[in-house]
Design a protein around this motif. Sequence first.
Motif, PDB file in Angstrom:
ATOM      1  N   MET A   1      91.529   1.938 -50.366  1.00 51.17           N
ATOM      2  CA  MET A   1      91.792   0.505 -50.347  1.00 51.17           C
ATOM      3  C   MET A   1      92.984   0.192 -51.241  1.00 51.17           C
ATOM      4  O   MET A   1      93.201   0.840 -52.257  1.00 51.17           O
ATOM      5  N   ASP A   2      93.734  -0.825 -50.861  1.00 54.61           N
ATOM      6  CA  ASP A   2      94.864  -1.237 -51.695  1.00 54.61           C
ATOM      7  C   ASP A   2      94.380  -1.901 -52.982  1.00 54.61           C
ATOM      8  O   ASP A   2      94.962  -1.719 -54.046  1.00 54.61           O
ATOM      9  N   ILE A   3      93.318  -2.720 -52.876  1.00 58.80           N
ATOM     10  CA  ILE A   3      92.747  -3.394 -54.050  1.00 58.80           C
ATOM     11  C   ILE A   3      91.226  -3.286 -53.965  1.00 58.80           C
ATOM     12  O   ILE A   3      90.642  -3.476 -52.897  1.00 58.80           O
ATOM     13  N   TYR A   4      90.589  -2.983 -55.095  1.00 60.03           N
ATOM     14  CA  TYR A   4      89.121  -2.979 -55.136  1.00 60.03           C
ATOM     15  C   TYR A   4      88.656  -3.662 -56.409  1.00 60.03           C
ATOM     16  O   TYR A   4      89.150  -3.373 -57.501  1.00 60.03           O
TER      17      TYR A   4
ATOM     18  N   ILE B   1      90.424  -5.305 -50.678  1.00 58.99           N
ATOM     19  CA  ILE B   1      91.477  -5.953 -49.904  1.00 58.99           C
ATOM     20  C   ILE B   1      92.419  -4.877 -49.380  1.00 58.99           C
ATOM     21  O   ILE B   1      92.882  -4.025 -50.141  1.00 58.99           O
ATOM     22  N   GLU B   2      92.684  -4.918 -48.097  1.00 59.45           N
ATOM     23  CA  GLU B   2      93.620  -3.995 -47.464  1.00 59.45           C
ATOM     24  C   GLU B   2      94.802  -4.795 -46.929  1.00 59.45           C
ATOM     25  O   GLU B   2      94.610  -5.790 -46.214  1.00 59.45           O
ATOM     26  N   TYR B   3      95.999  -4.366 -47.275  1.00 58.24           N
ATOM     27  CA  TYR B   3      97.229  -5.030 -46.838  1.00 58.24           C
ATOM     28  C   TYR B   3      97.815  -4.229 -45.687  1.00 58.24           C
ATOM     29  O   TYR B   3      98.182  -3.062 -45.856  1.00 58.24           O
ATOM     30  N   ASN B   4      97.891  -4.857 -44.517  1.00 60.04           N
ATOM     31  CA  ASN B   4      98.315  -4.164 -43.304  1.00 60.04           C
ATOM     32  C   ASN B   4      99.754  -4.520 -42.939  1.00 60.04           C
ATOM     33  O   ASN B   4     100.021  -5.574 -42.361  1.00 60.04           O
TER      34      ASN B   4
END
Length: 241
Positions: free
Chosen positions: A1-4, A12-15
């Motif tokens: 994951m980008d942010i946990y 939060i995953e940034y696509n």
Amino acid sequence: MDIYVPSKKLAIEYNGLHWHSERFGKGNNYHLNKLNNCIKQGIKLIQIFEDEWILKKDICKSKILQICGLNMNPKVYGRKCVIKEIANKEDAYAFLDKNHVQGKSGFSIGLGAYYEDQLIAVMTFINVGVNKFELNRFASDIRYLCIGVGGKLFKHFLRNYDPIEIKSFADRRWTVDEENNICVQLGFEFCGYTKPSYTYYNHKLNKLERVHKFNYRKQILHKKYGLPLTMTESEMANELG
């Protein structure tokens, strides 16, 4: 994951649009599989597309704060609002573009919640049959924490239009709690999941635009670009980049 965030069990995953496309190995179920793997571990996952963050950053921030329970904006209660049908559709469209991550959409009936004569929430419906409707947009002003406003709008619709059926769809990239969300709060019953949808993207034409699949049907591509109907829609789209 980008942010946990461990304390919230929230990821939060940034696509990025370019690298999160099929062209770079992200198949039909890539994002869905990531969501399901998080659910199995008790993690709520938000997935944000690049264009949403760049073009609608304030809306994204507001939604993240709301999901985290950290929205400290001034409170507006539904009981203090007046519900009216929106006379000018352009007012609803402008409001949705400022406050809904998917922006405006066409509608048959648009209701507004007004607090001290200020429009602070919009709920829209599409007529899909005799006394049958789809609730296709609901948004409140991101500058406020609106409490009970959605419920008041929905009850007004039930009283005044007497529908026999209402359906709605929730975007699972943002609806991270299946047991506590606006659909559940309004009294909807869960019917099932739809398959992942898709959009088209060409970074050479527009770096920040996902184009609706409706614009890339076979007949349209055949007429516009002369591509043979023996090709599939996917083959035509790949041919066009």
